[in-house]
Design a protein around this motif. Structure first.
Motif, mmCIF file in Angstrom:
data_model
loop_
_atom_site.group_PDB
_atom_site.id
_atom_site.type_symbol
_atom_site.label_atom_id
_atom_site.label_comp_id
_atom_site.label_asym_id
_atom_site.label_seq_id
_atom_site.Cartn_x
_atom_site.Cartn_y
_atom_site.Cartn_z
ATOM 1 N N VAL A 137 23.972 33.042 -25.445
ATOM 2 C CA VAL A 137 22.560 33.345 -25.199
ATOM 3 C C VAL A 137 21.801 32.150 -24.616
ATOM 4 C CG1 VAL A 137 20.366 33.921 -26.344
ATOM 5 C CG2 VAL A 137 22.432 35.240 -26.862
ATOM 6 N N GLN A 138 22.009 30.975 -25.190
ATOM 7 C CA GLN A 138 21.256 29.826 -24.684
ATOM 8 C C GLN A 138 21.718 29.401 -23.274
ATOM 9 O OE1 GLN A 138 21.606 25.808 -26.212
ATOM 10 N NE2 GLN A 138 23.408 26.321 -27.423
ATOM 11 N N PHE A 139 22.854 29.943 -22.827
ATOM 12 C CA PHE A 139 23.377 29.564 -21.503
ATOM 13 C C PHE A 139 23.231 30.661 -20.450
ATOM 14 C CE2 PHE A 139 26.115 27.051 -24.518
ATOM 15 C CZ PHE A 139 25.566 25.817 -24.221
ATOM 16 N N LYS A 140 22.532 31.735 -20.805
ATOM 17 C CA LYS A 140 22.429 32.870 -19.868
ATOM 18 C C LYS A 140 22.038 32.430 -18.456
ATOM 19 C CE LYS A 140 21.592 37.231 -22.186
ATOM 20 N NZ LYS A 140 20.678 38.341 -22.407
ATOM 21 N N ASN A 141 20.995 31.633 -18.386
ATOM 22 C CA ASN A 141 20.517 31.234 -17.058
ATOM 23 C C ASN A 141 21.445 30.245 -16.367
ATOM 24 O OD1 ASN A 141 18.350 32.898 -17.363
ATOM 25 N ND2 ASN A 141 16.995 31.282 -18.157
ATOM 26 N N VAL A 142 22.276 29.577 -17.154
ATOM 27 C CA VAL A 142 23.256 28.682 -16.543
ATOM 28 C C VAL A 142 24.357 29.520 -15.889
ATOM 29 C CG1 VAL A 142 24.866 26.777 -16.956
ATOM 30 C CG2 VAL A 142 22.758 26.946 -18.320
ATOM 31 N N PHE A 143 24.775 30.562 -16.600
ATOM 32 C CA PHE A 143 25.809 31.432 -16.026
ATOM 33 C C PHE A 143 25.338 32.114 -14.745
ATOM 34 C CE2 PHE A 143 27.643 31.512 -20.440
ATOM 35 C CZ PHE A 143 28.870 30.971 -20.091
ATOM 36 N N THR A 144 24.059 32.504 -14.703
ATOM 37 C CA THR A 144 23.584 33.201 -13.500
ATOM 38 C C THR A 144 23.209 32.230 -12.388
ATOM 39 O OG1 THR A 144 21.340 33.187 -14.372
ATOM 40 C CG2 THR A 144 22.654 35.167 -14.785
ATOM 41 N N GLY A 145 23.199 30.927 -12.695
ATOM 42 C CA GLY A 145 22.875 29.932 -11.678
ATOM 43 C C GLY A 145 21.382 29.642 -11.569
ATOM 44 N N HIS A 146 20.579 30.232 -12.467
ATOM 45 C CA HIS A 146 19.144 29.977 -12.406
ATOM 46 C C HIS A 146 18.741 28.676 -13.084
ATOM 47 C CE1 HIS A 146 19.112 34.353 -11.552
ATOM 48 N NE2 HIS A 146 18.195 33.954 -10.713
ATOM 49 N N GLU A 147 19.676 28.104 -13.840
ATOM 50 C CA GLU A 147 19.352 26.860 -14.539
ATOM 51 C C GLU A 147 20.556 25.934 -14.382
ATOM 52 O OE1 GLU A 147 18.386 27.542 -18.709
ATOM 53 O OE2 GLU A 147 18.885 25.453 -19.162
ATOM 54 N N HIS A 148 20.258 24.636 -14.238
ATOM 55 C CA HIS A 148 21.363 23.697 -14.091
ATOM 56 C C HIS A 148 21.404 22.739 -15.264
ATOM 57 C CE1 HIS A 148 22.682 25.062 -10.206
ATOM 58 N NE2 HIS A 148 21.400 25.315 -9.963
#
Ligand code: ATP
Ligand code: MG
Ligand code: MG
Ligand code: MG
Length: 468
Positions: A44-55
């Motif tokens: 959950v805390q990495f959702k945006n990392v997986f989608t590439g929206h967060e680095h």
């Protein structure tokens, strides 16, 4: 024998040695995901990392994530007390690759950890793969040397993970531990919901992207997301079948037994399990800012607390007891989760107050319910109207009523309950018409809670945004 705290440490250290960044657990109330009731998995805390929206400045991570599964898509509340493997609050150990290693390395790392570091006997382990995932099947043969009859191909959503209608998705592979033929239960994927084969670790291979629902394209840099229940692996390593017999939970069960004077292993074992589990959920939810209330997350917490209080009552205790267990919990888990020490006083006081307040209505509601069930034949069905009255007048969340009925081998007329609820809502709507939007939120939240929404989407609606 390794303690649960040592097992957590060993997991983190192992992946750290394999170049994973140790990342702290995120809070139970998700920061970056308004669609989710509680954090229910390590990813959950990495959702945006997986989608590439967060680095993030690393491409491999390892965590022990606090999870609650007591509402929304994953709801294990009604399992607690009755299975060997479910909690509402638990820790999910996980390793993650963000476009770095993929299937082969993930399977290798997992297999080496369980068989070499943890030393589990290979002949007790099984793996499932998604029905058409030949890669994974072949890797379990090659990397782990698992015989064909211990690699099971499973179809269906259990072995195919998707973040949502769009976004990353991919096949899963689950590692099961066979607790032996003396425990009832069929193999993974069978309809026999026993606890002989326990799923210890779920590996998700994020292989595709879904730009549009139903459309699948291969990701150029696929990712890995895994989750292993700390309490489940601790049970295996401590030679126990039931999670509630591991050091950490056994301690709470025994404290509950001491306070109530009722054995933790006899007829009342489910009650002690519920008390131990719900105490943890309560303390950790409060530590992350959730307080008991009548709507949204707070209502889930209240339901958990009341379910526990009913079991305290069932043990014959007629004064607040839950709060007396807090020191035991803090001493068992407070070193790793320092937030527990910070909220110890708040949890103690809130529990004591809530228990005191609920005691009177609990007593009267139970009396009313037993008068009603006395009228029913063995295995009968309680009219929905009665469950509604218990909810409306005595503050019994419907899962509490269901739990009591289950203990007596009776059922609830769910349809009748929903109808009674709807009638009340219709009346409430009429009464509130024209008086602003605040009341609509409450009604709306109730609907979601009672309907057992597949996913908690409440915060997406403008009218509910005031609650964020
Ligand atoms: P199960 O089929 O046993 O309910 P799951 O498939 O729902 O488990 P996942 O969503 O795959 O579980 O979560 C990853 C891991 O987290 C599981 O393999 C298990 O070890 C652990 N886990 C899941 N739910 C719970 C729970 N309610 N209590 C304790 N551990 C859990
Ligand atoms: Mg489950
Ligand atoms: Mg499963
Ligand atoms: Mg699973």
């Amino acid at each position: 024998m390794l303690t649960t705290n040592e097992i957590r440490r060993q997991f983190l250290d192992y992946f750290h040695r394999h170049d994973h960044e140790i990342v702290s657990s995120s809070p139970l109330v998700p920061r970056n995901d308004p669609t989710l009731l509680f954090t229910n998995a390590g990813m959950v805390q990495f959702k945006n990392v997986f989608t590439g929206h967060e680095h993030v400045p690393y491409n491999r991570a390892v965590t022990s994530q606090k999870c609650v599964r007591a509402g929304g898509k994953h709801n294990d509340l009604e399992n607690v007390g009755y299975t060997a493997r479910h909690h509402t609050f638990f820790e999910m150990l996980g390793n993650f690759s963000f476009g770095d290693y993929f299937k082969e390395r993930a399977i290798e790392l997992a297999w080496k950890l369980v068989t070499e570091e943890f030393g589990l006997p290979r002949e007790r382990l099984l793996a499932t793969v998604y029905v058409d995932d030949d890669d994974a099947y072949n890797l379990w043969r090659k990397v782990a040397g698992l015989p064909e009859d211990r690699i099971l191909r499973i179809s269906g959503s259990d072995n195919f993970w998707a973040m949502g209608d769009t976004g990353p998705c991919g096949p899963c592979s689950e590692i099961f531990y066979d607790h032996g033929p003396e425990v009832p239960g069929g193999p993974p994927g069978s309809d026999d919901e026993g606890d002989r084969f326990i799923e210890i670790w779920n590996l998700v291979f994020m292989q595709y992207d879904q730009p549009e629902p139903g459309q699948k394209v291969e990701l150029p840099r696929p990712s890995i997301d895994t989750g292993m229940g700390l309490e489940r692996i601790a049970a295996v390593l401590q030679g126990k079948h039931d999670n509630y017999d591991i050091d950490l939970l056994r301690g709470l069960m025994e404290a509950s037994a001491d306070l109530s004077g009722v054995s933790p292993d006899g007829e009342y074992r489910p009650s002690h399990k519920v008390i131990a589990d719900h105490l943890r959920a309560t303390a950790f939810l409060m530590a992350d800012g959730v307080m008991p209330s009548n709507e949204g997350r707070g209502y889930v917490l209240r339901r958990i607390m009341r379910r526990a209080m009913r079991h305290v009552h069932k043990l014959g205790v007629r004064e607040p007891m839950m709060h007396k267990l807090v020191p035991q919990l803090v001493s068992a888990m407070g070193d790793h989760f320092t937030e527990l020490r910070r909220v110890e006083a708040l949890v103690t006081e809130t529990l004591k107050m809530e228990e005191g307040r609920f005691q009177g209505t609990l007593e009267r509601g139970l009396k009313m319910l037993s008068d009603e069930t006395a009228k029913l034949p063995d295995g009968g069905t309680l009219p929905g109207e009665v469950a509604f009255k218990l909810y409306d007048t005595y503050g019994f969340p419907v899962d509490l009523t269901r739990d009591i009925l289950r203990g007596e081998g009776m059922a609830l007329d769910e349809q009748g309950f929903h109808e009674a609820m709807e009638r009340q809502r219709a009346a409430a709507r009429k009464a509130w018409a024209g008086s602003g939007e605040a009341a609509w939120d409450t009604v709306w939240f109730d609907v979601r809670d009672e309907a057992g929404a597949t996913e908690f989407l409440g915060y997406e609606h403008d009218t509910a945004s005031a609650h964020i």
